[in-house]
Scaffold this motif. Sequence first.
Motif, short mmCIF file in Angstrom:
data_model
loop_
_atom_site.label_atom_id
_atom_site.label_comp_id
_atom_site.label_asym_id
_atom_site.label_seq_id
_atom_site.Cartn_x
_atom_site.Cartn_y
_atom_site.Cartn_z
N ALA A 62 6.20 37.01 70.54
CA ALA A 62 5.97 38.41 71.01
C ALA A 62 6.39 39.59 69.95
N ALA A 63 7.41 39.28 69.37
CA ALA A 63 8.00 39.99 68.36
C ALA A 63 7.05 40.23 67.15
N ALA A 64 6.55 38.88 66.74
CA ALA A 64 5.74 38.75 65.70
C ALA A 64 4.20 39.46 65.92
N ALA A 65 3.96 39.40 67.14
CA ALA A 65 2.57 40.14 67.47
C ALA A 65 2.83 41.71 67.44
N ASP A 66 3.98 42.09 68.19
CA ASP A 66 4.09 43.41 67.95
C ASP A 66 4.44 43.82 66.33
N GLN A 67 5.08 43.33 65.67
CA GLN A 67 5.27 43.68 64.10
C GLN A 67 3.85 43.76 63.46
N ALA A 68 2.72 42.67 63.84
CA ALA A 68 1.60 42.67 63.38
C ALA A 68 0.80 43.96 63.75
N ARG A 69 0.89 44.12 65.00
CA ARG A 69 0.09 45.48 65.43
C ARG A 69 0.55 46.69 64.65
N ASN A 70 1.87 46.67 64.14
CA ASN A 70 2.41 48.12 63.79
C ASN A 70 2.10 47.92 62.06
N VAL A 71 1.60 46.72 61.60
CA VAL A 71 1.45 46.63 60.31
C VAL A 71 0.16 47.41 59.87
N GLY A 72 -0.77 47.44 60.60
CA GLY A 72 -1.92 48.08 60.38
C GLY A 72 -3.21 47.16 60.39
N PRO A 73 -4.31 47.55 60.15
CA PRO A 73 -5.44 46.81 60.34
C PRO A 73 -5.70 45.65 59.35
N VAL A 74 -5.91 44.62 59.84
CA VAL A 74 -6.20 43.38 58.90
C VAL A 74 -7.46 42.72 59.54
N GLN A 75 -7.56 41.55 58.80
CA GLN A 75 -8.61 40.76 59.52
C GLN A 75 -8.03 39.95 60.64
N ARG A 76 -9.05 39.77 61.72
CA ARG A 76 -8.58 39.00 62.78
C ARG A 76 -8.24 37.65 62.37
N LEU A 77 -7.08 37.13 63.11
CA LEU A 77 -6.61 35.82 62.63
C LEU A 77 -7.54 34.71 63.12
N GLY A 78 -8.20 34.99 64.32
CA GLY A 78 -9.11 34.02 64.94
C GLY A 78 -10.15 33.76 63.82
N ASP A 79 -10.78 34.64 63.12
CA ASP A 79 -12.04 34.38 62.47
C ASP A 79 -11.56 33.79 61.16
N GLU A 80 -10.41 34.14 60.54
CA GLU A 80 -9.96 33.41 59.27
C GLU A 80 -9.75 31.94 59.63
N GLN A 81 -8.78 31.79 60.80
CA GLN A 81 -8.24 30.47 61.27
C GLN A 81 -9.58 29.69 61.47
N ARG A 82 -10.66 29.94 62.21
CA ARG A 82 -11.90 29.48 62.55
C ARG A 82 -12.80 29.08 60.93
N TRP A 83 -12.43 30.10 60.30
CA TRP A 83 -13.34 29.58 58.96
C TRP A 83 -12.62 28.50 58.30
N VAL A 84 -11.26 28.52 58.24
CA VAL A 84 -10.58 27.18 57.64
C VAL A 84 -10.90 26.09 58.52
N MET A 85 -10.61 26.07 59.66
CA MET A 85 -10.59 24.78 60.67
C MET A 85 -12.01 24.21 60.75
N SER A 86 -13.16 25.03 60.40
CA SER A 86 -14.47 24.58 60.73
C SER A 86 -14.87 23.79 59.44
#
Length: 200
Positions: free
Chosen positions: A53-77
């Motif tokens: 939860a703390a890491a998710a809060d920190q990621a939200r405060n960092v600013g816009p980044v590419q969604r983790l899900g897309d990058e993760q699927r790109w590697v896992m596929s």
Amino acid sequence: MAAECAIVDCGVLAIGRCRDCGAAFCMSHQGRNPATGDGYAALCEPCAARRHAAAADQARNVGPVQRLGDEQRWVMSGQAVRDLVTKGVPGRPVIEQRRRTVKLRFGGERVEIDEIEVGTLWVAGRFEWTQPVDGVAETREWNTALLAEPRGGYPVASFRQAVARCRVTELGATLVRDAGAELEARAVPLIAQAIRRLLR
């Protein structure tokens, strides 16, 4: 006497002790890495949830980044590997040592070590892995690489199957295969971004 799980007064035989709160936990109350699904060696479920939860809060405060899900699927596929090969990004050979016993002419034996190439990988950088050492979880950075051909091939069920710790040598790389190491969840998006940078 063996410790019992102290999470919500469970009482089942404990398998570990949390490094954050010190409570003993059983397999059911063991914290899990959401990126890989692996259990943490020394984190209980409530403390792991707080960390995520703390890491998710920190990621939200960092600013816009590419969604983790897309990058993760790109590697896992396996698309990441296909993109690297198509673009001609050179990988490093994976070198393994194979021992063989050679019979000598007058009855003795000699062990010979052959170094052979067994695959290819792309080193993404140094990222955090946690491993139990003498009963204590130790987190340290390792060279982490994307495997061209993970066991079972692509697509893989978890991000952890697509990457591995390695030692880099002038000849190539050797995989670090000792058991129990877990990729830190916060490293997953960073690894995916580092692999994406190899394409530039």
